[in-house]
Design a protein around this motif. Structure first.
Motif, PDB file in Angstrom:
ATOM      1  N   UNK A 144       0.833  -1.201   0.000  1.00  0.00           N
ATOM      2  CA  UNK A 144       0.000   0.000   0.000  1.00  0.00           C
ATOM      3  C   UNK A 144       0.869   1.254   0.000  1.00  0.00           C
ATOM      4  N   UNK A 145       1.960   1.252   0.772  1.00  0.00           N
ATOM      5  CA  UNK A 145       2.849   2.409   0.828  1.00  0.00           C
ATOM      6  C   UNK A 145       3.569   2.633  -0.496  1.00  0.00           C
ATOM      7  N   UNK A 146       3.777   1.582  -1.255  1.00  0.00           N
ATOM      8  CA  UNK A 146       4.492   1.719  -2.531  1.00  0.00           C
ATOM      9  C   UNK A 146       3.530   2.017  -3.668  1.00  0.00           C
ATOM     10  N   UNK A 147       2.420   1.260  -3.747  1.00  0.00           N
ATOM     11  CA  UNK A 147       1.535   1.347  -4.911  1.00  0.00           C
ATOM     12  C   UNK A 147       0.200   2.027  -4.621  1.00  0.00           C
ATOM     13  N   UNK A 148      -0.055   2.423  -3.375  1.00  0.00           N
ATOM     14  CA  UNK A 148      -1.321   3.049  -3.040  1.00  0.00           C
ATOM     15  C   UNK A 148      -1.453   4.452  -3.618  1.00  0.00           C
ATOM     16  N   UNK A 149      -2.650   5.016  -3.496  1.00  0.00           N
ATOM     17  CA  UNK A 149      -2.911   6.353  -4.061  1.00  0.00           C
ATOM     18  C   UNK A 149      -1.990   7.410  -3.478  1.00  0.00           C
ATOM     19  N   UNK A 150      -1.638   7.265  -2.195  1.00  0.00           N
ATOM     20  CA  UNK A 150      -0.738   8.207  -1.543  1.00  0.00           C
ATOM     21  C   UNK A 150       0.678   7.645  -1.395  1.00  0.00           C
ATOM     22  N   UNK A 151       0.947   6.545  -2.072  1.00  0.00           N
ATOM     23  CA  UNK A 151       2.249   5.907  -1.948  1.00  0.00           C
ATOM     24  C   UNK A 151       3.292   6.506  -2.860  1.00  0.00           C
ATOM     25  N   UNK A 152       4.458   5.867  -2.872  1.00  0.00           N
ATOM     26  CA  UNK A 152       5.586   6.383  -3.659  1.00  0.00           C
ATOM     27  C   UNK A 152       5.274   6.423  -5.149  1.00  0.00           C
ATOM     28  N   UNK A 153       4.666   5.370  -5.652  1.00  0.00           N
ATOM     29  CA  UNK A 153       4.359   5.294  -7.083  1.00  0.00           C
ATOM     30  C   UNK A 153       2.900   5.602  -7.379  1.00  0.00           C
ATOM     31  N   UNK A 154       2.125   5.976  -6.362  1.00  0.00           N
ATOM     32  CA  UNK A 154       0.706   6.215  -6.543  1.00  0.00           C
ATOM     33  C   UNK A 154       0.363   7.273  -7.574  1.00  0.00           C
ATOM     34  N   UNK A 155       0.960   8.496  -7.501  1.00  0.00           N
ATOM     35  CA  UNK A 155       0.635   9.523  -8.504  1.00  0.00           C
ATOM     36  C   UNK A 155       0.967   9.091  -9.926  1.00  0.00           C
TER      37      UNK A 155
ATOM     38  N   UNK B 275      -7.218  -3.997  -6.239  1.00  0.00           N
ATOM     39  CA  UNK B 275      -7.461  -4.627  -7.535  1.00  0.00           C
ATOM     40  C   UNK B 275      -6.720  -5.963  -7.559  1.00  0.00           C
ATOM     41  N   UNK B 276      -6.937  -6.714  -8.612  1.00  0.00           N
ATOM     42  CA  UNK B 276      -6.337  -8.047  -8.717  1.00  0.00           C
ATOM     43  C   UNK B 276      -4.806  -8.003  -8.712  1.00  0.00           C
ATOM     44  N   UNK B 277      -4.134  -7.054  -9.410  1.00  0.00           N
ATOM     45  CA  UNK B 277      -2.660  -7.044  -9.361  1.00  0.00           C
ATOM     46  C   UNK B 277      -2.097  -6.936  -7.954  1.00  0.00           C
ATOM     47  N   UNK B 278      -2.716  -6.131  -7.100  1.00  0.00           N
ATOM     48  CA  UNK B 278      -2.235  -6.021  -5.732  1.00  0.00           C
ATOM     49  C   UNK B 278      -2.385  -7.321  -4.965  1.00  0.00           C
ATOM     50  N   UNK B 279      -3.495  -8.042  -5.191  1.00  0.00           N
ATOM     51  CA  UNK B 279      -3.696  -9.335  -4.542  1.00  0.00           C
ATOM     52  C   UNK B 279      -2.637 -10.330  -4.985  1.00  0.00           C
ATOM     53  N   UNK B 280      -2.338 -10.322  -6.276  1.00  0.00           N
ATOM     54  CA  UNK B 280      -1.322 -11.241  -6.794  1.00  0.00           C
ATOM     55  C   UNK B 280       0.044 -10.900  -6.216  1.00  0.00           C
TER      56      UNK B 280
ATOM     57  N   UNK C  93      -5.998  -9.224   2.647  1.00  0.00           N
ATOM     58  CA  UNK C  93      -7.024  -8.390   3.280  1.00  0.00           C
ATOM     59  C   UNK C  93      -6.665  -6.909   3.224  1.00  0.00           C
ATOM     60  N   UNK C  94      -5.390  -6.587   3.349  1.00  0.00           N
ATOM     61  CA  UNK C  94      -4.961  -5.187   3.352  1.00  0.00           C
ATOM     62  C   UNK C  94      -5.053  -4.576   1.956  1.00  0.00           C
ATOM     63  N   UNK C  95      -4.636  -5.323   0.932  1.00  0.00           N
ATOM     64  CA  UNK C  95      -4.536  -4.738  -0.409  1.00  0.00           C
ATOM     65  C   UNK C  95      -5.799  -4.919  -1.242  1.00  0.00           C
ATOM     66  N   UNK C  96      -6.768  -5.700  -0.760  1.00  0.00           N
ATOM     67  CA  UNK C  96      -7.926  -6.013  -1.596  1.00  0.00           C
ATOM     68  C   UNK C  96      -9.009  -4.946  -1.554  1.00  0.00           C
ATOM     69  N   UNK C  97      -9.191  -4.306  -0.407  1.00  0.00           N
ATOM     70  CA  UNK C  97     -10.282  -3.358  -0.268  1.00  0.00           C
ATOM     71  C   UNK C  97     -11.618  -3.992   0.065  1.00  0.00           C
ATOM     72  N   UNK C  98     -11.690  -5.325   0.111  1.00  0.00           N
ATOM     73  CA  UNK C  98     -12.911  -6.060   0.472  1.00  0.00           C
ATOM     74  C   UNK C  98     -14.099  -5.663  -0.426  1.00  0.00           C
TER      75      UNK C  98
END
Length: 301
Positions: free
Chosen positions: A128-139, A151-156, A228-233
């Motif tokens: 989440x810190x790397x790929x999340x909306x507010x993460x390093x690569x988010x913008x 999304x599915x890529x984060x789950x994988x 559970x953390x990266x899926x968003x449920x």
């Protein structure tokens, strides 16, 4: 007690590899069986009993729900992607560590063991810190309309992280014990690298490789914390079977929850059967190799 009786008793203990009295062995066996019964067999039986508590129709109705099918498909897709990736990585890492000496080898082994020491929830937060909306690569990801978290890529990605040590850790000690002699002999006889791998290395590690794949697949399908953390449920989109079970149970849909949980239990039992067959095959292969008489050199004509 006669000397012959004492010697017979000592001989039996020597064959058993212990000098303890028989009651010690049976006490330990009894403790182990009681522990397994209380903490493994009874909970597993409770899952299936609760699943069928309201009959087979309610069980099938819980599995026919669109959200249940979506969770099942996503779980299978995730495992179908994560396991082959870990297969390639595990074989490459084990080959590198077992067959070569280089600086940083111990550090590489430590990195492979990292997912064993990090909580899966922490692993999910890292993504989440790397790929999340507010993460390093988010913008950058948002600017290119690429969605990884929730999304599915984060789950994988999360599943690959928590499962990648399994195959490598099964192969490294096996390949180290086998050594390099057969590979070196094949290369001296003119075999290429790929020929050496397919015809020498792979047959020697196939059962260990299968065992690692089984463990990796079981963990991939049952992973909860990181996913559970990266899926968003998001129901019907990013819920795997473990997340679907949690949601149903929190909504007091116990029959549907236990119906989905029974699928994971059945997968675990199938995994156990395949693992047992793989171990039996490996033992048979070792016994056959040990019983095979050494080849006699053909006399020169």
């Amino acid at each position: 007690m006669s000397a012959s009786t004492a010697s017979t008793r000592d001989l039996r203990r020597a064959k058993a590899g212990t000098t303890e009295a028989p009651w010690v062995k049976w006490t330990l066996i009894g403790i182990a069986l009681v522990f397994l019964l209380l903490f493994l067999v009874l909970p597993l039986a409770a899952v299936f009993a609760e699943t069928l508590r309201k009959g087979a129709d309610a069980y099938l109705a819980g599995l026919r729900e669109p959200d249940a099918w979506s969770a099942i498909k996503l779980t299978l897709i995730t495992a179908a992607i994560a396991v082959p990736l870990n297969l390639v990585f595990g074989v490459a890492a084990a080959w590198c560590i077992a067959k070569f000496d280089f600086k940083g080898k111990a550090f590489l082994i430590t990195l492979i063991d990292l997912p064993f020491s990090i909580s899966p929830v922490v692993a999910g937060l890292m993504y989440v810190l790397v790929f999340g909306a507010q993460g390093w690569l988010g913008p950058w990801l948002a600017a290119h309309d690429i969605k990884i978290i929730f999304a599915v890529p984060g789950i994988v990605l999360a599943t690959v992280f928590v499962t990648f040590p399994f195959i490598a850790r099964e192969l490294i000690p096996l390949m180290q014990a086998q050594g390099n002699d057969e590979e070196q002999a094949a290369i001296v006889l003119g075999a290429s690298g790929w020929q050496t791998f397919w015809h020498v290395t792979l047959p020697n590690i196939k059962w260990g490789l299968l065992y690692g794949v089984i463990l990796c697949n079981a963990r991939a399908m049952g992973e909860f914390g990181a996913v559970s953390v990266v899926s968003g449920h998001i129901r019907g989109q990013t819920n795997t079977i473990p997340l679907h079970v949690e949601i149903l149970y929190n909504e007091y849909q116990s029959v549907a929850a236990f119906a989905a949980a029974s699928l994971l239990a059945l997968l675990a039992l199938v995994t156990l059967v395949i693992k047992s067959v793989a171990e039996w095959k490996a033992e048979q292969q070792l016994k056959a190799a040990a019983a095979m008489p050494p080849e006699r050199p053909t006399p020169a004509t």
